[in-house]
Structure formats: structure tokens, C-alpha cells
Design an enzyme around this catalytic site. Structure first.
Site, short mmCIF file in Angstrom:
data_model
loop_
_atom_site.label_atom_id
_atom_site.label_comp_id
_atom_site.label_asym_id
_atom_site.label_seq_id
_atom_site.Cartn_x
_atom_site.Cartn_y
_atom_site.Cartn_z
N TYR A 164 1.12 -1.15 0.30
CA TYR A 164 0.06 0.02 0.04
C TYR A 164 0.77 1.27 -0.11
O TYR A 164 0.42 2.29 -0.76
CB TYR A 164 -0.71 -0.08 0.94
CG TYR A 164 -1.04 0.97 1.50
CD1 TYR A 164 -2.74 1.11 0.62
CD2 TYR A 164 -1.17 2.21 2.41
CE1 TYR A 164 -2.84 3.09 0.25
CE2 TYR A 164 -1.66 3.63 2.54
CZ TYR A 164 -2.92 3.77 1.73
OH TYR A 164 -3.50 4.83 1.91
N GLU B 8 -11.16 5.85 4.91
CA GLU B 8 -11.56 6.53 6.08
C GLU B 8 -11.85 6.81 7.10
O GLU B 8 -11.46 6.54 8.52
CB GLU B 8 -10.55 7.58 5.46
CG GLU B 8 -9.08 8.39 4.76
CD GLU B 8 -7.44 7.21 5.37
OE1 GLU B 8 -8.15 7.15 6.92
OE2 GLU B 8 -6.80 6.94 4.51
N TRP C 90 -4.86 1.99 10.48
CA TRP C 90 -5.45 1.46 8.99
C TRP C 90 -4.96 -0.09 8.34
O TRP C 90 -5.59 -0.61 7.48
CB TRP C 90 -4.53 2.18 8.17
CG TRP C 90 -4.40 2.61 6.98
CD1 TRP C 90 -3.89 1.66 6.07
CD2 TRP C 90 -5.55 2.65 6.42
NE1 TRP C 90 -3.78 2.37 4.73
CE2 TRP C 90 -5.40 2.64 4.44
CE3 TRP C 90 -6.89 3.30 6.22
CZ2 TRP C 90 -6.08 2.60 3.71
CZ3 TRP C 90 -8.04 3.82 5.65
CH2 TRP C 90 -7.30 3.23 3.76
#
Length: 195
Positions: free
Chosen positions: A20, A42, A50
Site C-alpha cells: 500500500y 478513512e 489503517w
């Protein structure tokens, strides 16, 4: 053998985080569907890591029609209630319902500005703000720009768009370049590939 230097949060042993970081985070994104996806993901992250969201990303895409804004905006309560039973998602009622609210607010922004891209990137004048942080401790959690974005999005009916979430969104979508200067990605200005 040279060691590839990355931002500290991506230097661990989890391949999905490195991938990522190396291919998506901080690359300017101008696709409405993907911008909508990141805004929702988000928001789903609020209070969590995350990593947790990234591991569930494919489940979110499946549950929310690959983040097709029109389809998500049309989702019925019964569909959203069913998602609360899905262990592949973060089963928080407010977060589950916020995705539909954000789709509906996105459609209004698209109607007014021509695209979600045009609206969201207007907060940074249409171009990436490139920072030169020496270490991860220098990177702020929010800025005056994310404060303005958060206030404006809330006024339009978006949910889970506090200033910290907005700043994380700006980082993820390349509105700001917050790769630390020692990271190999700091100077790379590649265009994110479409999915």
C-alpha cells in the site's frame, strides 16, 4: 545490499502495508469512485488502525458495490442492517450508515462541481502540497487545510470527516505528499493506476 528506506509506518513485516505504501499512499488520485472509496475507508478507520481497514478492504468493496456512488446512495436500510452482520466489515452502525450518507452528499457535490475530484481537490488548489518531513514525528495529524475541508464536508452532510480523518484522506490520495524525505517514495510522482 541496499535497504529500501520507507516511512516508519510501512517498515514492518506486513506485506499489505508495504505494498500500500509503495504503490498507493501519496499518489495523486483523481478518480471519483476511488476518492469516494478512500473517504469512506478513512471514516471506517476512526479509532482503529489503517492496517485493520486495509485487511478488510476487499470486503468493503464487495459490500458497497465496489464503491459505485450511485448504487451506494440508493442502498436501503435493510441492506445496511444486513451489513451489520458481516464479520468482514467494521460492524459499527454509524459507520455502516455513513457510507450511504457520504454517497448521497457526493452526488450533490458532483452535481454542483462536475466531479467529486474537482470539489475535493479544490481544497489544495488542484495540486499536491509537498512537505519535507524529516521523521514521522514531524508529520501533523491535521492542518488548517484539513480543518477547512472537514468543516465544509460536514456542512454538506458528509459523516466521519473530522479534521484528522480529512488529513489522512489527503495523505492517502496525494493531496499532500507526507512521505518523509528519506523514504524512496518522497520524490516519486507517479500516477496511481486505476483499479
Amino acid at each position: 545490499m541496499a535497504v529500501t528506506k520507507r516511512c516508519g509506518w510501512a517498515s514492518g513485516d506486513l506485506d499489505i502495508m508495504r505494498e500500500y505504501h509503495d504503490t498507493e499512499w501519496g499518489v495523486p488520485l483523481h478518480d471519483d469512485r476511488l476518492l469516494f472509496e478512500f473517504l469512506c475507508l478513512e471514516g471506517a478507520q476512526a479509532g482503529l488502525s489503517w492496517r485493520t481497514v486495509l485487511l478488510k478492504r476487499d470486503n468493503y468493496r464487495r459490500a458497497y458495490h465496489d464503491f459505485d456512488i450511485d448504487k451506494v446512495a440508493a442502498m436501503k436500510d435493510r441492506q445496511l442492517e444486513k451489513l451489520l452482520l458481516d464479520p468482514g466489515l467494521i460492524r459499527n452502525r454509524l459507520k455502516i450508515y455513513s457510507v450511504r450518507d457520504n454517497a448521497q452528499a457526493s452526488l450533490e457535490a458532483i452535481e454542483e462541481f462536475g466531479s467529486l475530484d474537482a470539489y475535493l481537490w479544490s481544497f489544495v488548489g488542484g495540486k499536491t502540497i509537498s512537505n519535507r518531513w524529516q521523521g514521522m514525528g514531524d508529520v501533523p495529524a491535521s492542518t488548517p487545510v484539513s480543518d477547512r475541508m472537514s468543516k465544509a464536508l460536514k456542512k454538506r452532510g458528509f459523516r466521519f470527516v473530522g479534521t484528522t480523518i480529512c488529513y489522512a484522506f489527503m495523505q492517502a490520495t496525494g493531496m499532500v505528499n507526507d512521505h518523509v524525505v528519506s523514504c524512496f517514495r518522497h520524490r516519486m510522482r507517479t500516477v496511481r493506476r486505476e483499479e
